[in-house]
Every structure is written in C-alpha cells, then in structure tokens.
Design an enzyme around this catalytic site. Structure first.
Site, mmCIF file in Angstrom:
data_model
loop_
_atom_site.group_PDB
_atom_site.id
_atom_site.type_symbol
_atom_site.label_atom_id
_atom_site.label_comp_id
_atom_site.label_asym_id
_atom_site.label_seq_id
_atom_site.Cartn_x
_atom_site.Cartn_y
_atom_site.Cartn_z
ATOM 1 N N GLU A 67 -19.634 66.572 -55.153
ATOM 2 C CA GLU A 67 -20.435 67.782 -55.336
ATOM 3 C C GLU A 67 -19.913 68.882 -54.423
ATOM 4 O O GLU A 67 -19.789 68.668 -53.210
ATOM 5 C CB GLU A 67 -21.905 67.533 -54.977
ATOM 6 C CG GLU A 67 -22.650 66.633 -55.901
ATOM 7 C CD GLU A 67 -24.131 66.555 -55.547
ATOM 8 O OE1 GLU A 67 -24.927 66.280 -56.443
ATOM 9 O OE2 GLU A 67 -24.487 66.776 -54.368
ATOM 10 N N CYS A 68 -19.610 70.036 -54.975
ATOM 11 C CA CYS A 68 -19.213 71.219 -54.206
ATOM 12 C C CYS A 68 -18.083 70.879 -53.236
ATOM 13 O O CYS A 68 -16.957 70.682 -53.648
ATOM 14 C CB CYS A 68 -20.422 71.827 -53.503
ATOM 15 S SG CYS A 68 -20.162 73.542 -52.970
ATOM 16 N N GLY A 69 -18.354 70.773 -51.947
ATOM 17 C CA GLY A 69 -17.299 70.431 -51.007
ATOM 18 C C GLY A 69 -16.646 69.102 -51.322
ATOM 19 O O GLY A 69 -15.434 68.925 -51.151
ATOM 20 N N THR A 75 -18.669 68.409 -59.607
ATOM 21 C CA THR A 75 -19.418 69.616 -59.965
ATOM 22 C C THR A 75 -19.491 70.536 -58.762
ATOM 23 O O THR A 75 -19.431 70.083 -57.615
ATOM 24 C CB THR A 75 -20.857 69.296 -60.396
ATOM 25 O OG1 THR A 75 -21.582 68.767 -59.270
ATOM 26 C CG2 THR A 75 -20.891 68.296 -61.539
#
Length: 437
Positions: free
Chosen positions: A327-329, A427
């Site tokens: 997720e993200c990072g 994501t």
C-alpha cells in the site's frame, strides 16, 4: 449495543493546536485514574500512535464516509470498560467530502453527532480577541444537531488578551473551558504528511507529560469531564476479515501506516501477524501465506532499502508462489525504482515495474473507491473497496496491468489504479474496508 460517554476535540481548521490539547487531555484524565479510550475521526494513521502513548490504550479511527454501521459499531465496542472516550477530529469540524458516501460525508461533526459526543472547539485566538466569539458562534450554530460543549482558547498572548476574548465569548453565550497561553515549545515535529511518527519523537513521554501539566494549569478538567455525554451505537460488531491466515507484516520506521482496526479485525478472526523489519534487512517469515507492506516513509530510507538484500531476496522468493501486497509506500517499495527528493535513483524490489519520484513532488490526497479488475489478497475481482490516498510522489512509469478502477469521493476517475503482476499487487490507497456485497 454499546453506550459510550465522550467528547470530540475539534477546531475551525488544521494547525490550531488541537493535537496538543488532545494529548494533554488524554494524559491528564488518565493521571486522574480514568480509563480513557482515544479515537480519531477520519483517515489518519499517524495520530493514533500518539494517542496510545498519551492514554496507554490503543486508539481507533472512526470514518463515517468509508465505514458501514456494523464496522462503526465494532470500533465503538473498543470503548468497553472505559470511563470516558475522547476523539480527535480531522481538519476543521465540518470538513468532509462533497458527495454523500456509503454512510455520510466523513466530517468530524458527523462522528460527534452519531456518537452523541459534545464538541470542544480549540480556537487559535492569535491576532484577534472578541472577534473569536463570532467564529465560535458560527461553529456552534452551523448544525444545531451537533452537540457543543464550549471552547478552549489557544495561543493567548496576555492576561488582557484573555480577558477581552472571554468578554466576546460571554456575550455570545459560549462557555470557555480553558485558555492556553502562547508557548512556542509545545508544537510537535512535522514533515510533509503531518506529524512525524510517534516512534521517531526524540522524547515523546516527556512531551506528553508536559502537555498534560500545561492542560492541568489552564483548563478546568472537572468541567470538561462533566461535559462528556453518552451515545448509543447499535449493530453487529463488524471488523475487516483477514486476507490470509499467517501474514508477514512489514513494520518499522519505513512501513508503519496500518489502520489499527484492520489489524484487530485480522487477529480477532484468528489470523497470525508476524512482523518483520525491511530496514533491519529481515526477510519476511518463510511460512507466511501473505506478505503485506503497508505505507510509510520509504523515500526517507530508500538507500537502506536498496541495500537490504536479505529482505529483497526473501520477498522475491515468497512472490514466486504466494501473494505479496503493498500500500502506498509499500507499493513503491515493490516497484522497480524510487527516486528521492535529491534526484538519486534507488533500486527497489523489482516485483512490479512501478517507478516513482519525489524529485518533483505532486500532492495526492483524498478518499478512494476502488472496483477491483483483478483479485488482491482478501478480495476477489469485482469487489468494491474504500480507502484513502495521501502522498507526494510522482509516477514516472507504471507498466503492469491495472488492478482496479479507482474513483475519488465524488465519483471522478483517478489515474492511480494500482497494478498487478503475477502474485504481486499494489495500490496507492490505504485500505479502510470493503463494501458489503
């Protein structure tokens, strides 16, 4: 059904000092022997760790845009055994999205109304005196259904300043619960996503104790306690189901943005969570069914991640036969490369083709609704997910198959679709929950 008794700490806008008030109040009430249950209204994954440090009790997010009644009820039940709940709002009291979501608009006022928690409004009175009362009146009267306890005046310059400001509040019929003198040493360190992480604070315990002493000296704790009111939350106790039985979870200063209700839901359903540290060059548990890399600050540690060969080899080996999700990072760390703000390119795990850059920052912020085009851990193709995106990176290359169609809270399409390659998915949004089928 659970009955709660609590307060909402909010403000007209960000930057008024409500987090300082929140932490000081949590500790001051705890020091009086109360069992204090902290909450955060909105999609914030940094503040709950500060709340835990102050109240010594885990904090959870309420999100009236993303969460249905059962999940809100499940989170409300975290207050079982507490004497008082104290919630911290996000942004300004009435700030939310433009279009009605699954439950509501996502504002702190909505949470306060739903839970029956009177609002304490923290007002920065710097540069004004009686005029602050007009602001307080507007917030009190904007939605009469939102319970309103009173105000705490922050950054008061002098006794005369306090006296004049109180005169305005008296005229407006606004109860003043405290007045905090201006002090430059009470701010928490920040970076581009807001506060630094609690684990990074050089002396958080001393800071929280100082906030509590400051609150005890300048607010009426007895009146604040008496202002708390109870709400009733009905419904089943619903929390997210785990995406696998044994989950290797990246957990360190680079990967720490996981919503507490997610981990609680996974554990409550019998999943085993095995933390590991990529920064310490640890490989994920070889027996894990799933590796999950949450968001965080990989851009601050890109060099160490690029050099963490044990971590990267373990990740690649796992991905040959079992799922990996970021997720993200965490998504960025699964990609081909991450370019830091100085323009240095760092090789990442290479499990996805994603290349991201912080050299030219681009702000991404807001709720996200995703319709999966392909499966990801815990959710099949066609599932509708709710989450939140908050980062400053720019996508330079994203060559893999898109994972989902992604929309903002108003239904507008956004280009950050996430991606999938083999057993690896990622994501840019942080998952909050899945919509009921």
């Amino acid at each position: 059904m659970i009955e709660t008794r609590g307060l909402m700490i909010s403000a007209p806008a960000s930057g008024t000092g409500k987090t300082t008030v929140m932490l000081g109040l949590l500790r001051a009430l705890s020091d009086e022997g109360l069992r204090v249950q902290p909450f955060k209204s909105g999609p914030d994954y940094i503040d709950p760790a500060f709340h835990f440090a102050a109240a010594r009790r885990a904090s959870y997010n309420f999100d009236t845009w993303a969460m249905g009644a059962d999940m809100l009820s499940g989170i409300a039940h975290k207050a079982e055994g507490a004497d008082i709940c104290v919630a911290e709002g996000s942004m300004g009291l009435f700030d939310g999205v433009a279009t009605l979501g699954q439950v509501g608009f996502g504002s702190s006022a909505e949470t306060a109304k739903k839970m029956g928690w009177p609002v304490i409004l923290v007002i920065d009175v710097g540069g004004q005196a009686q005029s602050a009362a007009a602001t307080a009146m507007g917030f009190r009267d904007y939605d009469p259904e939102v319970p309103f306890a009173g105000v705490i005046l922050n950054r008061v310059a002098s006794p005369r300043h306090e006296r004049l400001t109180r005169l305005g509040m008296d005229r407006a019929g606004i109860r003043v619960l405290g007045a905090l003198p201006r002090r430059g040493d009470l701010t928490l360190p920040e970076r581009h996503l807001g506060l630094i992480q609690a684990v990074e604070h050089p002396d958080l315990e001393a800071a929280v104790a100082g906030y509590a002493a400051f609150l005890r000296d300048h607010v009426d704790l007895d009146v604040i306690r008496a202002a708390a009111a109870g709400g009733v939350m009905e419904g089943a106790k619903g929390l997210p189901k785990p995406p696998a039985q044994r989950i290797a979870l990246a957990r360190d200063a680079a990967f720490s943005f996981t919503y507490p209700h997610l981990l609680d839901g996974w554990r409550a359903a019998g999943a085993e969570i095995v933390p590991f540290s990529p920064l310490a060059d640890e490989a994920p548990d070889a027996a894990a069914d799933l590796v999950w890399l949450p968001g965080g600050y990989p851009e601050l540690h890109a060099g160490r991640l690029a050099a963490a060969e044990t971590f990267r080899k373990g990740l690649r080996k796992h991905a040959q036969t079992r799922p990996v999700h970021g997720e993200c990072g965490g998504y960025m760390a699964l990609g081909e490369a991450l370019i830091d703000k100085e323009g240095t390119r760092h090789a990442m795990a290479g499990l996805l083709g994603l290349v991201t850059s912080y050299e030219k920052r681009k702000f991404h912020l807001g709720y996200r609704r995703a319709i999966l085009q392909d499966a990801m851990p815990g959710h099949g193709a066609g599932a509708a997910l709710r989450g939140h995106e908050f980062h400053y990176s720019t996508i330079l290359d994203e060559p893999d198959a898109p994972l989902a169609q992604v929309f903002d809270a108003d239904g507008n399409s956004v280009p950050e679709t996430g991606s999938r390659k083999g057993n690896v998915t990622g994501t840019f949004f942080h998952l909050i929950t899945a919509e009921a089928p």
